[in-house]
Design an enzyme around this catalytic site. Sequence first.
Site, PDB file in Angstrom:
ATOM      1  N   HIS A  29       0.828  -1.205   0.000  1.00  0.00           N
ATOM      2  CA  HIS A  29       0.000   0.000   0.000  1.00  0.00           C
ATOM      3  C   HIS A  29       0.866   1.261   0.000  1.00  0.00           C
ATOM      4  O   HIS A  29       1.628   1.483   0.947  1.00  0.00           O
ATOM      5  CB  HIS A  29      -0.903  -0.020   1.237  1.00  0.00           C
ATOM      6  CG  HIS A  29      -1.864   1.117   1.310  1.00  0.00           C
ATOM      7  ND1 HIS A  29      -1.798   2.083   2.280  1.00  0.00           N
ATOM      8  CD2 HIS A  29      -2.910   1.441   0.517  1.00  0.00           C
ATOM      9  CE1 HIS A  29      -2.785   2.941   2.105  1.00  0.00           C
ATOM     10  NE2 HIS A  29      -3.477   2.581   1.048  1.00  0.00           N
ATOM     11  N   HIS A  71      -0.953  10.574  -3.108  1.00  0.00           N
ATOM     12  CA  HIS A  71      -2.245  10.145  -2.572  1.00  0.00           C
ATOM     13  C   HIS A  71      -3.317  11.228  -2.664  1.00  0.00           C
ATOM     14  O   HIS A  71      -4.488  10.948  -2.876  1.00  0.00           O
ATOM     15  CB  HIS A  71      -2.096   9.707  -1.112  1.00  0.00           C
ATOM     16  CG  HIS A  71      -3.399   9.307  -0.496  1.00  0.00           C
ATOM     17  ND1 HIS A  71      -4.178  10.179   0.220  1.00  0.00           N
ATOM     18  CD2 HIS A  71      -4.068   8.136  -0.518  1.00  0.00           C
ATOM     19  CE1 HIS A  71      -5.268   9.557   0.634  1.00  0.00           C
ATOM     20  NE2 HIS A  71      -5.230   8.313   0.186  1.00  0.00           N
TER      21      HIS A  71
HETATM   22  O1  G3P Z   1      -6.767   2.109  -2.724  1.00  0.00           O
HETATM   23  C1  G3P Z   1      -6.983   1.377  -1.573  1.00  0.00           C
HETATM   24  C2  G3P Z   1      -6.819   2.320  -0.467  1.00  0.00           C
HETATM   25  O2  G3P Z   1      -5.567   2.902  -0.655  1.00  0.00           O
HETATM   26  C3  G3P Z   1      -7.888   3.361  -0.554  1.00  0.00           C
HETATM   27  O3  G3P Z   1      -7.648   4.296   0.321  1.00  0.00           O
HETATM   28  O4  G3P Z   1      -7.155   6.590   0.760  1.00  0.00           O
HETATM   29  O5  G3P Z   1      -5.358   4.916   1.073  1.00  0.00           O
HETATM   30  O6  G3P Z   1      -6.075   5.566  -1.219  1.00  0.00           O
HETATM   31  P1  G3P Z   1      -6.494   5.397   0.213  1.00  0.00           P
HETATM   32 CA    CA Z   2      -5.055   3.991  -2.782  1.00  0.00          CA
END
Ligand code: G3P
Ligand code: CA
Length: 323
Positions: A29, A71
Amino acid sequence: MRRSIGLLCLIVLAFVLWSSAAEKIVIGHRGAAGYLPEHTLESYAFAYALGADYIEPDLVMTKDGVLICLHDVYLEYTTNVEELFPDRRRPDGHWYAIDFTLEEIKRLSVHERCRRDGRPYFPNRFPVGKSRFEVPTFAEMIELIQGLNRSTGRDVGIYPELKKPSWHMQRGYDIAAALMDVLDRYGYRGPGAKIFIQCFEAETLVRLRDEFHTELPLIQLVSASPTYWRMWTREGLADIASYADGIGPNKSIIEKNPEYVAWAHALGLVVHPYTFRADSLPRKYGSLEEELETFFFTYDVDGVFTDFPDIAVRLLRRTEVVP
Ligand code: G3P
Ligand code: CA
């Protein structure tokens, strides 16, 4: 005789457990955000080395129409933009990536995600102000992963997320078209390509299928915010199955209704919940291992987004980094 039947059952059970674990995936992530500032080439390379199966870049656009890995549509949470460009703040208090050219963005230094008062969200992560990290372009991220695939012999995928496509479109930027362009240039084509494309906006995924005729695997992200309530239902999942290959739900949706995974599976959708963090554990779990074990083997999800890919990889017992 009875003993050999028992042994056979044990072997079959072990094989079933092994093969179901082998199919499950670990998504780094924002790279390996638990260890290095999110969305930097260093973070992506570390996630790769820790054994992630897919690496996630979030994507937004620059003023000159280049896809970069970030992000937020804002720059101030993860870079020193306030310091370098104090006069470029909009009246709403934000510095928008879309107001800066790539050349300007490349002058910024990325740091651990901080609150507006300068305090890091996760105080025990990589120290703020140490080392120098750049905002990468999406093309640079792909070249890194494809380069590592070549040098290690592995086949790690990418898992790009289009951030706020309709917001970009209102400002004259077609971020979905830009994504398709870059992916085609780097050879991501057809349903078997090592990629999942994710987005919170259903219309964008439908557009990728119907207008761009892409066969690449698509993932509908499902928020825990009440505006997404229909996607929490069987009927909502059936809608999603008409244009996507899977869902990326907030993990709390599954905690509230573990049947959600079986509903999705019955429609042929894979389930990749987000986000698993060792330093932001729900109170009911004693460790990230315990939380991941519950999601993988009790709730039967097919993959997880995690800031700590090494922990999930270890749990699935895939410890080889370079074969
Ligand atoms: O894309 C999965 C997750 O990352 C969604 O939340 O806000 O971390 O992009 P975010
Ligand atoms: Ca994401």
